[in-house]
Design a protein around this motif. Structure first.
Motif, short mmCIF file in Angstrom:
data_model
loop_
_atom_site.label_atom_id
_atom_site.label_comp_id
_atom_site.label_asym_id
_atom_site.label_seq_id
_atom_site.Cartn_x
_atom_site.Cartn_y
_atom_site.Cartn_z
N HIS A 147 0.83 -1.21 0.00
CA HIS A 147 0.00 0.00 0.00
C HIS A 147 0.86 1.26 0.00
CE1 HIS A 147 -2.58 3.21 1.42
NE2 HIS A 147 -1.88 3.30 2.54
N SER A 148 1.88 1.28 0.83
CA SER A 148 2.74 2.47 0.91
C SER A 148 3.56 2.64 -0.36
CB SER A 148 3.67 2.36 2.13
OG SER A 148 4.51 1.23 2.02
N TRP A 149 3.98 1.55 -0.98
CA TRP A 149 4.73 1.65 -2.23
C TRP A 149 3.87 2.26 -3.34
CZ3 TRP A 149 8.09 -3.37 -3.14
CH2 TRP A 149 9.01 -3.50 -2.06
N ILE A 150 2.66 1.77 -3.46
CA ILE A 150 1.76 2.31 -4.50
C ILE A 150 1.43 3.77 -4.22
CG2 ILE A 150 -0.51 2.10 -5.57
CD1 ILE A 150 -0.43 -0.87 -4.96
N GLY A 151 1.16 4.08 -2.94
CA GLY A 151 0.80 5.44 -2.59
C GLY A 151 1.91 6.44 -2.83
N ILE A 152 3.13 6.11 -2.41
CA ILE A 152 4.24 7.05 -2.58
C ILE A 152 4.59 7.21 -4.06
CG2 ILE A 152 6.18 5.45 -2.43
CD1 ILE A 152 5.89 8.86 -0.66
N THR A 153 4.41 6.14 -4.84
CA THR A 153 4.63 6.24 -6.29
C THR A 153 3.62 7.18 -6.93
OG1 THR A 153 5.52 3.98 -6.36
CG2 THR A 153 4.76 4.94 -8.44
N ALA A 154 2.35 7.05 -6.52
CA ALA A 154 1.30 7.91 -7.07
C ALA A 154 1.55 9.37 -6.74
CB ALA A 154 -0.06 7.46 -6.54
N VAL A 155 1.93 9.66 -5.50
CA VAL A 155 2.15 11.06 -5.10
C VAL A 155 3.39 11.63 -5.81
CG1 VAL A 155 2.66 12.59 -3.16
CG2 VAL A 155 1.02 10.74 -2.87
N GLU B 251 -6.03 -2.73 4.62
CA GLU B 251 -4.96 -2.89 5.60
C GLU B 251 -5.36 -2.32 6.96
OE1 GLU B 251 -0.82 -0.62 5.91
OE2 GLU B 251 -0.81 -2.09 4.28
N LYS B 252 -6.00 -1.17 6.95
CA LYS B 252 -6.44 -0.55 8.20
C LYS B 252 -7.48 -1.40 8.90
CE LYS B 252 -6.86 2.85 11.19
NZ LYS B 252 -5.76 3.22 12.11
N LEU B 253 -8.42 -1.97 8.15
CA LEU B 253 -9.45 -2.83 8.75
C LEU B 253 -8.84 -4.08 9.37
CD1 LEU B 253 -12.30 -2.53 6.09
CD2 LEU B 253 -12.26 -1.53 8.38
N PHE B 254 -7.84 -4.65 8.73
CA PHE B 254 -7.17 -5.82 9.31
C PHE B 254 -6.45 -5.46 10.61
CE2 PHE B 254 -7.29 -7.96 5.04
CZ PHE B 254 -7.96 -9.09 5.47
N PHE B 255 -5.89 -4.26 10.68
CA PHE B 255 -5.17 -3.85 11.88
C PHE B 255 -6.11 -3.59 13.07
CE2 PHE B 255 -1.28 -2.11 9.44
CZ PHE B 255 -0.68 -3.35 9.52
N THR C 135 -13.77 -9.37 15.12
CA THR C 135 -12.88 -9.64 14.00
C THR C 135 -13.49 -9.17 12.69
OG1 THR C 135 -13.81 -11.86 13.70
CG2 THR C 135 -11.89 -11.64 15.17
N TYR C 136 -12.62 -8.95 11.74
CA TYR C 136 -13.05 -8.48 10.42
C TYR C 136 -13.94 -9.51 9.74
CZ TYR C 136 -12.43 -6.27 5.80
OH TYR C 136 -12.63 -5.65 4.59
N SER C 137 -13.67 -10.80 9.99
CA SER C 137 -14.45 -11.85 9.33
C SER C 137 -15.92 -11.85 9.74
CB SER C 137 -13.83 -13.22 9.63
OG SER C 137 -13.84 -13.47 11.04
N LEU D 215 -18.77 -0.34 6.79
CA LEU D 215 -18.52 1.02 6.33
C LEU D 215 -17.21 1.09 5.56
CD1 LEU D 215 -19.38 3.98 6.31
CD2 LEU D 215 -18.10 4.30 8.43
N GLY D 216 -16.17 0.41 6.05
CA GLY D 216 -14.90 0.42 5.34
C GLY D 216 -14.99 -0.21 3.96
N ASN D 217 -15.69 -1.34 3.88
CA ASN D 217 -15.88 -1.98 2.57
C ASN D 217 -16.70 -1.09 1.64
OD1 ASN D 217 -14.47 -4.16 3.52
ND2 ASN D 217 -16.24 -5.50 3.73
N SER D 218 -17.70 -0.44 2.19
CA SER D 218 -18.53 0.46 1.38
C SER D 218 -17.70 1.63 0.86
CB SER D 218 -19.70 0.99 2.21
OG SER D 218 -20.52 -0.07 2.67
N LEU D 219 -16.80 2.15 1.69
CA LEU D 219 -15.93 3.23 1.25
C LEU D 219 -15.06 2.77 0.10
CD1 LEU D 219 -14.57 6.00 1.49
CD2 LEU D 219 -13.15 5.05 3.33
N GLY D 220 -14.50 1.56 0.22
CA GLY D 220 -13.68 1.03 -0.87
C GLY D 220 -14.47 0.88 -2.16
N ALA D 221 -15.71 0.38 -2.05
CA ALA D 221 -16.54 0.23 -3.24
C ALA D 221 -16.87 1.58 -3.86
CB ALA D 221 -17.82 -0.52 -2.88
#
Length: 311
Positions: A186-194, A246-250, A257-259, A267-273
């Motif tokens: 996640h951090s690799w993709i994000g820093i590349t995008a910025v 990643e944040k939801l897993f943490f 649990t997330y499961s 709400l997190g899944n809805s935000l992603g969608a």
């Protein structure tokens, strides 16, 4: 002294001598109605209007494309959907971090971290997408391009500033808690995008806004600028999705649990969608050539200095 005005005559098949005699006296000839100027001859705009009104349906269809109105309506439906999805993304990320993550602060604690998703989703995704489609609005066509070019640059600059602040938030929290930086995908993709976004904005400003920019440079930059803009949007969408997951897993572990898909997980899944849907709608608007500004279509691009742009 009598003012005699001479008007051009129109040849007719009637009595020529009578027409000439009536012309000299300023009286219309009954055998040649065209010898006296009509209102349409003296006011060409009126005559033009009458000609347009008398056009056959076939001529009107040749002037106005049959699919133009349908294409415009479809664009505005997509544009309104884009605005609504972007607003929904901002509301969801703010509610998530204010209600379930405890709110916001800038003190190196976990509350400061909450600024990271809010700033990234709002700036790097939503504001970026709004800035990308500003040229596609048909109401801007036929107007001076400079104000819209400046608006595009301002929206992108605001997006870049928000994304940099979002990076500062997460780096400060990691450094304060001795957490490694840039270790996840996640951090690799994000820093590349910025990073690409910062380069894109800087080169775009130098190439398209500075009056001293040469025409050849604009021609070379234009296709790269367009392609890279869409690529950055894809990268930011991927970074947001992976970061949300990643944040939801943490945070969702232990008894909740997330499961089990608790409300925060929903709400997190809805935000992603919503982020994915927003990105797809923006890409749809950008990829439709019928919705491109006419002077930006292939073969119709005019590269002129900034002070000479009037389209």
């Amino acid at each position: 002294m009598t003012d005699k005005t001479t008007f051009p005559t129109v040849p007719c098949a009637g009595n020529t001598e009578t027409g000439k005699t009536m012309e000299r006296s300023g009286t219309p000839s009954p055998d040649c109605p065209g010898s006296f100027p009509t209102v349409f001859e003296r006011f060409p705009l009126v005559g033009l209007s009458t000609e347009v009104e008398n056009e056959t349906p076939t001529q009107k269809n040749e002037t106005i494309p049959t699919g133009y109105m349908r294409s415009t309506v479809t664009f505005y439906l997509c544009y309104l959907l884009c605005l609504a999805l972007g607003l929904a993304c901002v509301v969801c990320v703010c509610v998530w971090n204010s209600r379930w993550r405890g709110g916001f602060a800038w003190d190196g604690s976990g509350l400061q971290f909450n600024w990271h998703p809010v700033l990234m989703v709002t700036g790097l995704v939503v504001l970026y997408g709004y800035g990308a489609v500003v040229y596609r609005v048909p109401l801007t066509w036929g107007q001076n391009k400079l104000p819209w070019k400046l608006l595009h640059a301002a929206l992108m600059l605001g997006s870049l500033i928000m994304s940099i602040l979002g990076l500062c938030a997460v780096f400060d929290v990691h450094n304060a808690n001795n957490t490694p930086n840039l270790y996840s995908l996640h951090s690799w993709i994000g820093i590349t995008a910025v990073t690409l976004f910062a380069l894109q904005w800087g080169v775009g400003f130098a190439g398209f806004l500075l009056p001293c920019s040469p025409v050849l440079l604009r021609k070379l930059l234009k296709p790269v600028h367009v392609w890279l803009g869409g690529s950055i949007l894809l990268l930011t969408t991927a970074a947001c999705i992976s970061g949300i997951n990643e944040k939801l897993f943490f945070v969702l572990k232990g008894n909740v649990t997330y499961s089990r898909l608790p409300p925060e997980g929903v709400l997190g899944n809805s935000l992603g969608a919503l982020v994915v849907a927003f990105g797809l709608v923006v890409l749809k608007i950008l990829s439709n050539i019928q919705w491109q500004r006419p002077d930006s279509r292939p073969g119709e691009i005019a590269y002129t200095p900034l002070q000479d742009e009037n389209d």
